[in-house]
Design a protein around this motif. Structure first.
Motif, PDB file in Angstrom:
ATOM      1  N   GLU A 284     -12.129 -10.941  -9.440  1.00 53.98           N
ATOM      2  CA  GLU A 284     -11.837 -11.992  -8.538  1.00 53.98           C
ATOM      3  C   GLU A 284     -12.087 -11.678  -7.120  1.00 53.98           C
ATOM      4  OE1 GLU A 284      -7.978 -12.074 -10.139  1.00 53.98           O
ATOM      5  OE2 GLU A 284      -8.262 -13.150 -11.817  1.00 53.98           O
ATOM      6  N   GLY A 285     -13.067 -11.414  -6.889  1.00 51.99           N
ATOM      7  CA  GLY A 285     -13.575 -11.190  -5.382  1.00 51.99           C
ATOM      8  C   GLY A 285     -13.122  -9.990  -4.796  1.00 51.99           C
ATOM      9  N   GLN A 286     -12.556  -9.073  -5.774  1.00 53.74           N
ATOM     10  CA  GLN A 286     -12.330  -7.703  -5.139  1.00 53.74           C
ATOM     11  C   GLN A 286     -13.041  -6.615  -5.915  1.00 53.74           C
ATOM     12  OE1 GLN A 286      -7.927  -8.359  -5.774  1.00 53.74           O
ATOM     13  NE2 GLN A 286      -7.783  -8.453  -3.666  1.00 53.74           N
ATOM     14  N   LEU A 287     -13.234  -5.607  -5.105  1.00 56.13           N
ATOM     15  CA  LEU A 287     -14.057  -4.113  -5.883  1.00 56.13           C
ATOM     16  C   LEU A 287     -12.967  -3.379  -6.262  1.00 56.13           C
ATOM     17  CD1 LEU A 287     -16.601  -2.671  -5.968  1.00 56.13           C
ATOM     18  CD2 LEU A 287     -15.779  -1.448  -3.859  1.00 56.13           C
ATOM     19  N   ARG A 288     -12.967  -2.838  -7.239  1.00 56.76           N
ATOM     20  CA  ARG A 288     -11.687  -1.851  -7.715  1.00 56.76           C
ATOM     21  C   ARG A 288     -12.546  -0.599  -7.993  1.00 56.76           C
ATOM     22  NH1 ARG A 288      -7.736  -4.745 -10.335  1.00 56.76           N
ATOM     23  NH2 ARG A 288      -7.511  -3.370 -11.868  1.00 56.76           N
ATOM     24  N   LEU A 289     -12.189   0.341  -7.132  1.00 53.83           N
ATOM     25  CA  LEU A 289     -13.077   1.456  -7.023  1.00 53.83           C
ATOM     26  C   LEU A 289     -11.779   2.636  -7.415  1.00 53.83           C
ATOM     27  CD1 LEU A 289     -15.152   2.830  -5.999  1.00 53.83           C
ATOM     28  CD2 LEU A 289     -14.398   3.025  -3.716  1.00 53.83           C
ATOM     29  N   SER A 290     -11.825   3.185  -8.749  1.00 52.10           N
ATOM     30  CA  SER A 290     -10.975   3.994  -9.031  1.00 52.10           C
ATOM     31  C   SER A 290     -11.447   5.674  -9.473  1.00 52.10           C
ATOM     32  CB  SER A 290     -10.739   3.626 -10.602  1.00 52.10           C
ATOM     33  OG  SER A 290     -11.791   3.889 -11.460  1.00 52.10           O
ATOM     34  N   VAL A 348       2.797  11.938 -16.743  1.00 50.72           N
ATOM     35  CA  VAL A 348       2.844  13.507 -16.837  1.00 50.72           C
ATOM     36  C   VAL A 348       2.327  13.894 -18.047  1.00 50.72           C
ATOM     37  CG1 VAL A 348       4.670  15.133 -16.805  1.00 50.72           C
ATOM     38  CG2 VAL A 348       5.007  13.174 -15.263  1.00 50.72           C
ATOM     39  N   GLY A 349       1.240  15.167 -17.644  1.00 50.79           N
ATOM     40  CA  GLY A 349       0.688  15.543 -18.736  1.00 50.79           C
ATOM     41  C   GLY A 349      -0.601  14.802 -19.248  1.00 50.79           C
ATOM     42  N   ARG A 350      -0.891  13.835 -18.758  1.00 50.32           N
ATOM     43  CA  ARG A 350      -2.155  13.012 -19.127  1.00 50.32           C
ATOM     44  C   ARG A 350      -3.025  12.982 -17.898  1.00 50.32           C
ATOM     45  NH1 ARG A 350      -0.771   9.296 -23.377  1.00 50.32           N
ATOM     46  NH2 ARG A 350      -2.873   8.678 -23.115  1.00 50.32           N
ATOM     47  N   GLY A 351      -2.672  12.661 -16.798  1.00 49.99           N
ATOM     48  CA  GLY A 351      -3.571  12.525 -15.453  1.00 49.99           C
ATOM     49  C   GLY A 351      -3.152  11.361 -14.833  1.00 49.99           C
ATOM     50  N   SER A 352      -3.831  11.255 -13.719  1.00 50.99           N
ATOM     51  CA  SER A 352      -3.701  10.313 -12.772  1.00 50.99           C
ATOM     52  C   SER A 352      -4.879   9.326 -12.429  1.00 50.99           C
ATOM     53  CB  SER A 352      -3.083  10.537 -11.468  1.00 50.99           C
ATOM     54  OG  SER A 352      -2.104  11.855 -11.611  1.00 50.99           O
ATOM     55  N   GLU A 353      -4.662   8.072 -12.017  1.00 53.79           N
ATOM     56  CA  GLU A 353      -5.660   7.157 -11.578  1.00 53.79           C
ATOM     57  C   GLU A 353      -5.230   6.458 -10.268  1.00 53.79           C
ATOM     58  OE1 GLU A 353      -7.474   4.408 -14.810  1.00 53.79           O
ATOM     59  OE2 GLU A 353      -8.515   3.164 -13.134  1.00 53.79           O
ATOM     60  N   PHE A 354      -5.984   6.582  -9.560  1.00 52.79           N
ATOM     61  CA  PHE A 354      -5.952   6.107  -7.997  1.00 52.79           C
ATOM     62  C   PHE A 354      -6.919   4.897  -7.785  1.00 52.79           C
ATOM     63  CE2 PHE A 354      -2.800   8.382  -5.707  1.00 52.79           C
ATOM     64  CZ  PHE A 354      -2.510   9.513  -6.566  1.00 52.79           C
ATOM     65  N   ARG A 355      -6.415   3.822  -7.267  1.00 54.95           N
ATOM     66  CA  ARG A 355      -7.571   2.648  -7.399  1.00 54.95           C
ATOM     67  C   ARG A 355      -7.346   1.905  -6.130  1.00 54.95           C
ATOM     68  NH1 ARG A 355      -5.743   1.470 -12.481  1.00 54.95           N
ATOM     69  NH2 ARG A 355      -4.027   0.352 -11.885  1.00 54.95           N
ATOM     70  N   LEU A 356      -8.567   1.905  -5.156  1.00 52.89           N
ATOM     71  CA  LEU A 356      -8.676   1.386  -4.072  1.00 52.89           C
ATOM     72  C   LEU A 356      -9.126  -0.083  -4.230  1.00 52.89           C
ATOM     73  CD1 LEU A 356     -10.748   3.778  -1.738  1.00 52.89           C
ATOM     74  CD2 LEU A 356      -8.630   2.442  -1.018  1.00 52.89           C
ATOM     75  N   ILE A 357      -8.515  -1.148  -3.897  1.00 58.19           N
ATOM     76  CA  ILE A 357      -8.758  -2.202  -4.140  1.00 58.19           C
ATOM     77  C   ILE A 357      -9.314  -3.101  -2.986  1.00 58.19           C
ATOM     78  CG2 ILE A 357      -7.937  -4.651  -5.148  1.00 58.19           C
ATOM     79  CD1 ILE A 357      -6.369  -2.796  -7.078  1.00 58.19           C
ATOM     80  N   LEU A 358     -10.420  -3.550  -2.759  1.00 54.17           N
ATOM     81  CA  LEU A 358     -10.861  -3.961  -1.565  1.00 54.17           C
ATOM     82  C   LEU A 358     -11.600  -5.538  -1.678  1.00 54.17           C
ATOM     83  CD1 LEU A 358     -12.527  -0.589  -0.217  1.00 54.17           C
ATOM     84  CD2 LEU A 358     -10.347  -1.613   0.854  1.00 54.17           C
ATOM     85  N   PRO A 359     -11.443  -6.337  -0.762  1.00 54.72           N
ATOM     86  CA  PRO A 359     -12.341  -7.577  -0.709  1.00 54.72           C
ATOM     87  C   PRO A 359     -13.723  -7.254  -0.758  1.00 54.72           C
ATOM     88  CG  PRO A 359     -10.891  -7.606   1.311  1.00 54.72           C
ATOM     89  CD  PRO A 359     -10.607  -6.259   0.559  1.00 54.72           C
ATOM     90  N   LEU A 360     -14.688  -8.047  -1.687  1.00 59.58           N
ATOM     91  CA  LEU A 360     -15.997  -8.149  -1.705  1.00 59.58           C
ATOM     92  C   LEU A 360     -16.490  -8.780  -0.371  1.00 59.58           C
ATOM     93  CD1 LEU A 360     -16.857  -8.675  -5.335  1.00 59.58           C
ATOM     94  CD2 LEU A 360     -17.054  -6.635  -4.062  1.00 59.58           C
ATOM     95  N   LYS A 361     -17.654  -8.545   0.058  1.00 56.27           N
ATOM     96  CA  LYS A 361     -18.264  -9.384   1.213  1.00 56.27           C
ATOM     97  C   LYS A 361     -18.366 -10.765   0.676  1.00 56.27           C
ATOM     98  CE  LYS A 361     -22.780  -9.173   3.490  1.00 56.27           C
ATOM     99  NZ  LYS A 361     -24.016  -9.582   3.214  1.00 56.27           N
ATOM    100  N   SER A 362     -18.090 -11.884   1.628  1.00 60.58           N
ATOM    101  CA  SER A 362     -18.064 -13.148   1.029  1.00 60.58           C
ATOM    102  C   SER A 362     -19.546 -13.457   0.681  1.00 60.58           C
ATOM    103  CB  SER A 362     -17.586 -14.195   2.409  1.00 60.58           C
ATOM    104  OG  SER A 362     -18.522 -14.011   3.361  1.00 60.58           O
ATOM    105  N   GLY A 363     -19.371 -14.177  -0.475  1.00 63.48           N
ATOM    106  CA  GLY A 363     -20.629 -14.632  -1.049  1.00 63.48           C
ATOM    107  C   GLY A 363     -20.935 -13.779  -2.295  1.00 63.48           C
ATOM    108  N   GLU A 364     -20.408 -12.522  -2.367  1.00 65.52           N
ATOM    109  CA  GLU A 364     -20.853 -11.511  -3.241  1.00 65.52           C
ATOM    110  C   GLU A 364     -20.046 -11.875  -4.842  1.00 65.52           C
ATOM    111  OE1 GLU A 364     -22.575  -9.208  -2.462  1.00 65.52           O
ATOM    112  OE2 GLU A 364     -22.400  -7.418  -3.887  1.00 65.52           O
TER     113      GLU A 364
END
Ligand code: ADP
Length: 366
Positions: A284-290, A348-364
Motif C-alpha cells: 500500500e505505497g509503503q516500504l517495509r524494511l525489517s 521473550v526467548g524467541r527474538g525481535s523484529e523491528f520494522r521501518l515503514i516508509l513512504p515509497l517514491k510517488s509513482g512507485e
C-alpha cells in the motif's frame, strides 16, 4: 412633536441594533478564543466565562453567577484574585487546572477600575502544559546526558590514576588499564556522535535532504558495514535477495544509519550462534524494511519505552556492548522525518523484529 418622536424612535432602534451587533461580536470573539476568559464583579461573582475556560479548567457546571472561589478551588488562583479585588492592578500566576486531565495554565488577571461595585476583574488563562512538558524533557535530557558522560569519564580517570600509582610499572596490568581507557573513550566518542545526530535530526532549520534512494542499495551498504561485527560475534547476518527493488525519496545516509542501528542491536543483543535477517517488501505505497533476530527478545512491558532516549532494558548488557542508549531514538526520528514510523514485535526467548515503514517514491508500484 410627532416628527421628533419618530426621529427619537428611529435613533433608538439604531442604537439598539448597534448594541446587539457589538454584543454578537463580543460573543463570537470569546467563543473563538483558545484562551479561557473570565469576568467577575467586585465581589468575585462570575459574570462571564467562555467555553475554553470551562474546558481548560475542567469545570463540570456553568460557573456564571457563582463566586469564583466556590467553583475554582485552586489556591494559587484564589490568592491572585484576592490581590486583584483588593486593589492590585495586575497579577500573573501559574496554576494547575482541576483536571483530569491535569493541565498547567498561566493566568493573567487585571483589575477593572471603577468605583465600588463597578470594579471587577478579568482573568485570561493560557494552556502551557505542552511547554512545561518540553521543559521537563529538556531538563531530563541534560541530566541523563551528563550522567552518561560522567560514567565513562570516571572509569578513564580511575584507570589513569591507577596507572600513575604504580600499574605502569607492571606491563601485564598496565595493558588492561590502557585498554579500558581506549574502550571508554570510544564510548564517549560514540555518545558524542549520537548526540550530534539527534541534534541535527531535530534541527528544523536544516531542510531535509531528499534524493531517490533504492532500498537494495541501503541494505547493501548496511551489510558491508555490519558484516565484520557479525562475523566477530559469530552471528549469521543475511539479506535474502528481494524479488523487486523499490525507490524512496530520502536522505540516504540517514536511512543507512537507522537501518544500521537496528542491525547493530540485532547483532549485539543476540545469542551466540544466532541469526539476523534483513528483508524488505512493499505494501500500500509503503516500504517495509525489517530486521529480525533470534536473540532473547524484549519483555512486553519495556516495548512502549525502548524508543525513548537513554532507555535500556538491561543497563549492564547495553554498557558492556558499548551502547549509548540513543540508537533507537535516532531510528524513530529518522523514520518520522521521512513521514514514516518504526514498529517492534518481540517474544521473550524467541527474538525481535523491528520494522521501518516508509513512504515509497510517488509513482512507485507496491
Ligand atoms: P543501546 O545503545 O543501549 O543499544 P538503543 O536505543 O539502540 O540503545 O536500544 C535501547 C535498548 O533496547 C537496548 O539497551 C536494549 O536493551 C534494547 N534492545 C534494542 N534492540 C534490541 C534487540 N534487537 N533485542 C533485544 N533488546 C534490544
Amino acid at each position: 412633536m410627532a416628527r421628533t418622536f419618530d426621529k427619537m424612535a428611529d435613533s433608538l432602534v439604531h442604537q439598539m441594533e448597534a448594541m446587539a451587533h457589538a454584543h454578537d461580536r463580543q460573543e463570537a470573539i470569546l467563543r473563538g478564543m483558545v484562551e479561557g476568559v473570565m469576568l467577575t464583579d467586585f465581589e468575585g461573582r462570575i459574570l462571564l466565562a467562555n467555553q475554553s475556560l470551562v474546558s481548560l479548567l475542567g469545570l463540570q457546571t456553568d460557573p456564571v453567577g457563582r463566586i469564583y472561589s466556590e467553583v475554582l478551588r485552586i489556591p494559587d488562583l484564589t490568592s491572585a484574585m484576592e490581590d486583584i479585588l483588593e486593589g492590585q492592578p495586575r497579577v500573573s500566576a501559574e496554576i494547575r487546572s482541576l483536571g483530569p486531565p491535569l493541565r498547567y495554565l498561566e493566568a493573567h488577571l487585571v483589575r477593572l477600575e471603577g468605583r465600588g461595585p463597578q470594579a471587577g476583574a478579568v482573568a485570561v488563562f493560557h494552556d502551557i502544559t505542552e511547554r512545561r512538558h518540553i521543559d521537563q524533557m529538556r531538563r531530563d535530557f541534560v541530566a541523563n546526558t551528563s550522567h552518561e558522560l560522567r560514567t565513562p569519564l570516571a572509569a578513564i580517570k580511575g584507570a589513569a590514576e591507577t596507572l600513575l600509582d604504580g600499574a605502569l610499572d607492571s606491563p601485564q596490568h598496565a595493558r588492561g588499564f590502557v585498554e579500558m581507557i581506549v574502550r571508554q573513550s570510544r564510548r564517549m566518542e560514540r555518545l558524542g556522535e549520537d548526540l550530534l545526530s539527534l541534534a541535527s535530526l531535530e534541527n528544523a532549520e536544516v531542510a531535509p535532504k531528499r534524493e531517490a534512494v533504492k532500498a537494495r542499495q541501503v541494505v547493501a551498504a548496511v551489510l558491508a558495514t555490519a558484516g565484520p561485527l557479525a562475523q566477530q560475534r559469530g552471528i549469521h547476518l543475511e539479506a535474502p535477495e528481494p524479488a523487486q527493488d523499490y525507490s524512496l525519496m530520502a536522505d540516504g545516509r540517514q536511512l543507512e544509519q537507522a537501518l544500521l542501528n537496528l542491525v547493530d542491536n540485532a547483532i549485539k543483543y543476540n545469542n551466540p550462534g544466532g541469526k539476523v535477517t534483513i528483508a524488505f517488501n512493499a505494501l500500500e505505497g509503503q516500504l517495509r524494511l525489517s530486521v529480525r533476530d533470534t536473540g532473547p527478545g524484549i519483555p512486553s512491558e519495556h516495548l512502549p519505552r525502548i524508543f525513548e532516549r537513554f532507555y535500556r532494558v538491561d543497563k549492564n548488557r547495553s554498557r558492556e556492548q558499548g551502547g549509548t542508549g540513543l540508537g533507537l531514538a535516532i531510528v524513530k526520528h529518522v523514520a518520522q522525518a521521512h513521514g514514516g514510523r518504526v514498529e517492534v514485535e518481540s517474544k521473550v526467548g524467541r527474538g525481535s523484529e523491528f520494522r521501518l515503514i516508509l513512504p515509497l517514491k510517488s509513482g512507485e508500484r507496491s
